[in-house]
Structure formats: structure tokens, C-alpha cells
Design a protein around this motif. Structure first.
Motif, short mmCIF file in Angstrom:
data_model
loop_
_atom_site.label_atom_id
_atom_site.label_comp_id
_atom_site.label_asym_id
_atom_site.label_seq_id
_atom_site.Cartn_x
_atom_site.Cartn_y
_atom_site.Cartn_z
N LYS A 33 1.04 17.82 17.00
CA LYS A 33 0.82 18.82 18.06
C LYS A 33 1.07 20.23 17.54
N GLU A 37 -2.15 23.42 16.03
CA GLU A 37 -2.20 24.71 16.72
C GLU A 37 -2.95 25.74 15.87
N THR A 38 -2.79 25.68 14.55
CA THR A 38 -3.44 26.67 13.68
C THR A 38 -4.20 26.03 12.51
N SER A 221 3.09 25.38 11.55
CA SER A 221 2.08 24.35 11.29
C SER A 221 2.21 23.78 9.89
#
Length: 305
Positions: A33, A37-38, A221
Motif C-alpha cells: 500500500k 503510492e509513488t 515507498s
């Protein structure tokens, strides 16, 4: 009636490893998760398989061993890569763009149910019992409670993502059964071989689709990717292939009901997630179903203790 014999030290060790595996894989959903994100899902999973596979190859070399050279074994590594990493890893990473880590944990915990159904339909090495049939029904009800109500609102992106996790779960079940064929190999061999095959398949796709040199991933990340690759993939795969041989495919997938509260708890603690009342009911049904599928009967436990 005498009490069942206590587990032998060897069995106790395998059960402890099962708990470690559940924790490692329970944490993986939060790692994913944060990572996606990136970092796009395909590139994230390509890097995951490359890092984990490279780490295992380095450890194999340090142990003075080498990967098999038999082409037939590498064909099996390739199949294992597809059903145990490439397909399920990518589907789950894509799904977690919109699905909470805790919900992904619950849906992916139904692996033992699908593993049992596949063994009944294909390999037929699992006996059909009332308890196991209850487990299947409870698990299906649990999945329906989690994703079924959303279907009445139309096929939205949330539903498609949740179904993607179910497909990944079925793929994991196939992998657990197929992985039995690596008996006799050091557990690191199929783990490393399948991960390297997965990286070989995913890296070209990542280069074409995501052009990773143009990305600017966050520090969070990157750290999530490292944690996922080292602990929840490399270490977890070694334990997984060991348990496939010592406990069997269905018993090994029983870590699914252990990783549910672990994965949900990590998501709540670190990501601030929460579950709807329907999802909580689904969680209870899933845990009951998976437990019924995997807990040994008293008679069997007494014989094997």
C-alpha cells in the motif's frame, strides 16, 4: 480418554515458522500500500522480484550451492513464477491502489479454501469432510459479505479491484499445489529460481509501460519496497517452500487465517484504516472457514503427534 499427545519439537518448530510466515505476509499488504503510492504496480513488483531473487541467489552462493541446470526444472520454476509471483503480486499491487491493505488481507486469506477446492477437483489428495465443506461455505459467504453488496451498486472500480485480489488468491492456491513438485530441492532453489523468472518476465514490461527512469519514488515507498523484498518475499519464500514439504500445501496455506488479524491490525495501526460492519462480518466468516479447513481433526492429530 487420554489427552492428545503434545506436538513434537520438530512439529513445534514448523508451527512457529508458520506463525513467522503469517506475520511476514501479513505485513506485506501494508508494504504494498505504501509502495504503490509513488511506484507503479508493475515496476514495484518487478523490483520486488529482482531484489528478492538476487538476495536469495547471493545467499545460495555464500552457502557454496548453485541453482539447478536442468531445463525441465527451470520450466517448472517459470510456471511457479507465473502463479506464485507475477500474476498474484501484480494483481494485488494494482488492487491496492484503491483497496485498503486490511481488506486485501481478508480477501487474500481464502487461499486454503481455493487450495482445497482445487485438490478435490484436480489432484484429489484431500478427503471431503463435513468440516471442510463448512469451511468452503463459510469462506464463500465471507467473500460475498465483503464484495457482494457493492455489486448491487454496479461494477465499480472498487469491486473490480477486490475481484482481482480473489483471482490472485486462486493463483496462490494453484501455486501451493504445484509447489509440492519441488520436493527434494533445497527450499531456496525454487524460491530463488521462481523469483528470478518473475523478474525476467516483469522487467521488460516495466521498461515499456512505466519507463521507471522517469519516476520519482518517495523515501517511504523505497523503504516499503526494501522491506517487502527482503522480509516479506525472500525470507518468506524460503520458509514457504520448506513448509510445503514439511506440513503440506493445505496446512501451509493455513497461515492465511493467522495473517488476517495481523494484516488488518498493521493496516489499522500504521495506515489508520478501518473496516465496515459488513467487512467485519465477512472477516469472521472467513476466519471461521479457513480455520475449519486447516485445523487437523482430533483423530488425525493423535495419529500424527
Amino acid at each position: 480418554m487420554s489427552a492428545p499427545a503434545a506436538p513434537t519439537p520438530a512439529l513445534a518448530k514448523e508451527i512457529a515458522l508458520l506463525a513467522v510466515l503469517a506475520t511476514l505476509w501479513g505485513a506485506s499488504y501494508t508494504f504494498i500500500k505504501i509502495g504503490v503510492e509513488t511506484i507503479p504496480p508493475i515496476t514495484f513488483i518487478a523490483a520486488r522480484t529482482l531484489i528478492a531473487g538476487g538476495l536469495l541467489m547471493a545467499i545460495i552462493g555464500m552457502r557454496g550451492l548453485s541453482l539447478p541446470r536442468d531445463p525441465d526444472i527451470w520450466k517448472r520454476f517459470l510456471i511457479q513464477a507465473c502463479i506464485n509471483s507475477v500474476i498474484p503480486f501484480t494483481l494485488i499491487a494494482w488492487a491496492e491502489l484503491t483497496v485498503d491493505a486490511g481488506l486485501a488481507t481478508i480477501l487474500n486469506s481464502t487461499t486454503p479454501i481455493f487450495a482445497f477446492l482445487l485438490t478435490v477437483l484436480i489432484t484429489r489428495h484431500e478427503a471431503v469432510t463435513t468440516r471442510k465443506l463448512f469451511g468452503v461455505v463459510a469462506g464463500v459467504i465471507g467473500i460475498s459479505l465483503i464484495i457482494g453488496l457493492e455489486a448491487f451498486n454496479g461494477l465499480g472500480k472498487g469491486l473490480v479491484s477486490q475481484l482481482a485480489i480473489v483471482v490472485a488468491t486462486i493463483s496462490y492456491a494453484c501455486a501451493a499445489i504445484f509447489g509440492r513438485g519441488f520436493k527434494g530441492l533445497d527450499p531456496m532453489m525454487p524460491a530463488a529460481g521462481s523469483l528470478i523468472c518473475g523478474a525476467v518476465l516483469l522487467i521488460p514490461v516495466s521498461l515499456v509501460v512505466d519507463q521507471p527512469w522517469t519516476l520519482a519514488p518517495s523515501a517511504h515507498s523505497i523503504l516499503a519496497l526494501i522491506g517487502l523484498s527482503v522480509f516479506s518475499t525472500a525470507l518468506a519464500f524460503v520458509i514457504y517452500f520448506r513448509l510445503i514439504h514439511t506440513l503440506g500445501s493445505v496446512s501451509t496455506t493455513s497461515q492465511a487465517y493467522l495473517r488476517v488479524p495481523i494484516g488488518v491490525g498493521i493496516g489499522v495501526l500504521f495506515l489508520g484504516e478501518s473496516l465496515t460492519s459488513t467487512a467485519w462480518l465477512g472477516l469472521i466468516c472467513v476466519i471461521a472457514g479457513v480455520a475449519a479447513m486447516t485445523f487437523p481433526s482430533r483423530k488425525k492429530a493423535a495419529v500424527t503427534a
